[in-house]
Scaffold this motif. Structure first.
Motif, short mmCIF file in Angstrom:
data_model
loop_
_atom_site.label_atom_id
_atom_site.label_comp_id
_atom_site.label_asym_id
_atom_site.label_seq_id
_atom_site.Cartn_x
_atom_site.Cartn_y
_atom_site.Cartn_z
N CYS A 180 54.58 14.91 33.09
CA CYS A 180 55.12 15.94 32.17
C CYS A 180 54.44 17.28 32.44
O CYS A 180 53.22 17.41 32.28
CB CYS A 180 54.88 15.51 30.72
SG CYS A 180 55.25 16.82 29.55
N PRO A 181 55.19 18.32 32.84
CA PRO A 181 54.55 19.58 33.23
C PRO A 181 53.90 20.32 32.06
O PRO A 181 53.03 21.14 32.27
CB PRO A 181 55.70 20.40 33.82
CG PRO A 181 56.94 19.81 33.25
CD PRO A 181 56.64 18.36 33.00
N CYS A 197 56.76 21.20 25.06
CA CYS A 197 57.86 20.65 25.87
C CYS A 197 58.61 21.78 26.58
O CYS A 197 59.15 22.68 25.93
CB CYS A 197 58.81 19.84 24.99
SG CYS A 197 60.25 19.28 25.90
N HIS A 198 58.63 21.75 27.89
CA HIS A 198 59.29 22.80 28.66
C HIS A 198 60.79 22.84 28.42
O HIS A 198 61.42 23.88 28.54
CB HIS A 198 58.99 22.63 30.15
CG HIS A 198 57.61 23.05 30.51
ND1 HIS A 198 57.20 23.25 31.81
CD2 HIS A 198 56.52 23.29 29.74
CE1 HIS A 198 55.92 23.60 31.82
NE2 HIS A 198 55.49 23.62 30.58
N CYS A 218 64.01 21.25 31.62
CA CYS A 218 63.13 20.22 32.17
C CYS A 218 63.57 18.80 31.77
O CYS A 218 63.88 18.54 30.61
CB CYS A 218 61.72 20.45 31.65
SG CYS A 218 60.55 19.20 32.21
N VAL A 220 61.77 16.19 33.64
CA VAL A 220 60.85 15.47 34.51
C VAL A 220 60.59 14.06 33.99
O VAL A 220 60.55 13.09 34.74
CB VAL A 220 59.52 16.28 34.66
CG1 VAL A 220 58.42 15.44 35.26
CG2 VAL A 220 59.77 17.52 35.50
N CYS A 221 60.45 13.95 32.65
CA CYS A 221 60.11 12.64 32.07
C CYS A 221 61.26 11.65 32.21
O CYS A 221 61.05 10.44 32.07
CB CYS A 221 59.69 12.78 30.61
SG CYS A 221 60.91 13.58 29.57
S1 SF4 Z 1 61.31 17.45 28.97
FE1 SF4 Z 1 59.91 15.72 29.19
S2 SF4 Z 1 58.73 16.16 31.06
FE2 SF4 Z 1 59.71 18.06 30.44
S3 SF4 Z 1 58.11 19.05 29.24
FE3 SF4 Z 1 59.48 17.96 27.79
S4 SF4 Z 1 58.48 15.99 27.49
FE4 SF4 Z 1 57.57 16.92 29.31
#
Ligand code: SF4
Ligand code: B12
Ligand code: SF4
Length: 308
Positions: A180-181, A197-198, A218, A220-221
């Motif tokens: 998770c960035p 959270c991006h 985002c 990514v997760c």
């Molecule tokens: S979308 Fe998921 S990976 Fe991206 S910042 Fe939020 S929790 Fe983290």
């Protein structure tokens, strides 16, 4: 490989409406166990539908419905550069499906997106939570459309509220937390940290310049979660030519509230900007959201500028 979704690709539960007070009780109890920031409190409690609103019909049930989404890899070319991003696209209309099933028979349906959707989906047995806080359907992973409706459709006679359940896979995984960035997925607390959270910061226009920029907010997760690998690996690829990418880098006026744009309005907007039909078709195939369309020029420029 084109992936097609069948008309029957839906999972649904019809919950007795009385369970809304159980959901409220559980959510409030849980929220008391952690220190919520004022904006978390507003989002999770104040903005959440935890009581029935006034309705023109007698509410009997809450319908929770899921349909799979499909991954699309978009490749944008400009000069000798190219950038790639992954999108998730809705391919079928849950509204159309439910209208055919119930509204056409005289039942009432009110789409209620502010209900605690994840809890209703998990506690009714449609899915399980992942450590990334998202709901997973056993076969479809987390890339799902999740919709909730208040209705007068009769309930399932033996409905069981099973409580929150975490996927077994998460116990030995932790990939989402590591990658998770924003470090929004926490080790010691199940609920993620919204302010980090991006996906959220991006939509709010507050993503730090140093953060990895993508066109779709985002994910990514989800992209890296092993429970989603089968969909990620079979993503269709949509290529944007140099001419098309060039057109996409030009900024245009958008309505004041792009969040409210329907698909039809997005299409006529793009036609008005002079996009050829082939480009409009590709954009719509990505399942792009209006706010992503709004930010597309800036994001493409940013990604191209950071690509060697
Ligand atoms: S979308 Fe998921 S990976 Fe991206 S910042 Fe939020 S929790 Fe983290
Ligand atoms: C607010 C919100 C956000 C916030 C906060 C996220 C959050 N904490 O839920 C932000 C802006 C960060 C966000 C981001 C995203 N969101 Co959002 N979001 C919402 C929204 C509007 C409300 C969610 C909410 O109120 N959460 C409050 C918390 C308290 O509820 P909860 O997570 O169910 O919490 C329960 C669990 O924590 C559980 N619990 C507590 N302890 C424990 C311990 C264990 C072991 C277990 C198993 C459970 C458990 O109890 C809690 C209370 O019931 C919903 C739509 C809706 N109406 O529900 C969409 C929704 C959750 N979002 C969605 C999506 C797709 C996203 C993004 C991918 C968007 C993007 N990037 O493009 C990201 C993903 C980020 C992530 N990893 O979750 C989808 C999720 C679909 C799915 N498969 O689950 C939803 C359902 C919208 C939709 N219908 O498509 N989102
Ligand atoms: S990445 Fe791993 S820990 Fe995170 S949700 Fe997926 S299976 Fe669970």
């Amino acid at each position: 490989m084109e992936q097609h979704i069948q008309a029957g690709d839906f999972r649904m539960k019809i919950i007795p409406v009385e369970y809304l007070s159980k959901a409220k009780e559980e959510l409030l109890r849980f929220c008391q166990t952690i220190d919520l920031s004022p904006s978390e409190k507003k989002t999770y409690i104040d903005d959440c539908m935890l009581e029935l609103p006034e309705l023109p019909f007698k509410a009997v049930s809450i319908i929770v419905i899921m349909a799979p989404m499909r991954m699309k890899t978009a490749v944008f070319h400009l000069g000798n550069q190219s950038v790639t991003d992954l999108f998730r696209a809705r391919e079928i209309s849950v509204d159309d499906y439910l209208n055919g099933l119930f509204a056409d028979k005289g039942y009432h349906l009110m789409n209620a997106r502010t209900l605690p959707q994840k809890m209703l989906a998990v506690c009714s047995g449609l899915g399980k939570y992942g450590k990334n806080n998202l709901v997973y359907e056993e076969d479809w992973g987390s890339f799902i459309q999740l919709e909730t409706y208040i209705s007068d459709v009769p309930c399932e006679p033996e409905f069981v509220w099973r409580g929150v359940v975490n996927m077994e896979r998460c116990e030995s995984c932790g990939v989402c937390m590591r990658l998770c960035p924003g470090q929004a997925i926490l080790k010691d607390r199940f609920l993620l940290d919204m302010e980090r959270c991006h996906g959220w910061l991006d939509v709010m226009g507050r993503l730090p310049e140093s953060a990895p920029h993508t066109i779709a907010p985002c994910c990514v997760c989800q992209k890296n979660c092993p429970k989603n690998s089968k969909w990620r690996e079979n993503a269709d690829t949509i290529e944007f030519t140099g001419e098309e990418t060039q057109l996409l880098t030009i900024t245009h006026d958008m309505p004041d509230n792009p969040f409210a744009l329907t698909a039809d309005k997005m299409i006529s907007l793009m036609r008005g900007w002079g996009y050829p039909e082939s480009l409009v078709g590709k954009i719509m195939k990505l399942g792009i959201y209006p706010w992503t369309l709004k930010d597309l020029p800036v994001k493409l420029e940013h990604m191209l500028a950071h690509t060697s």
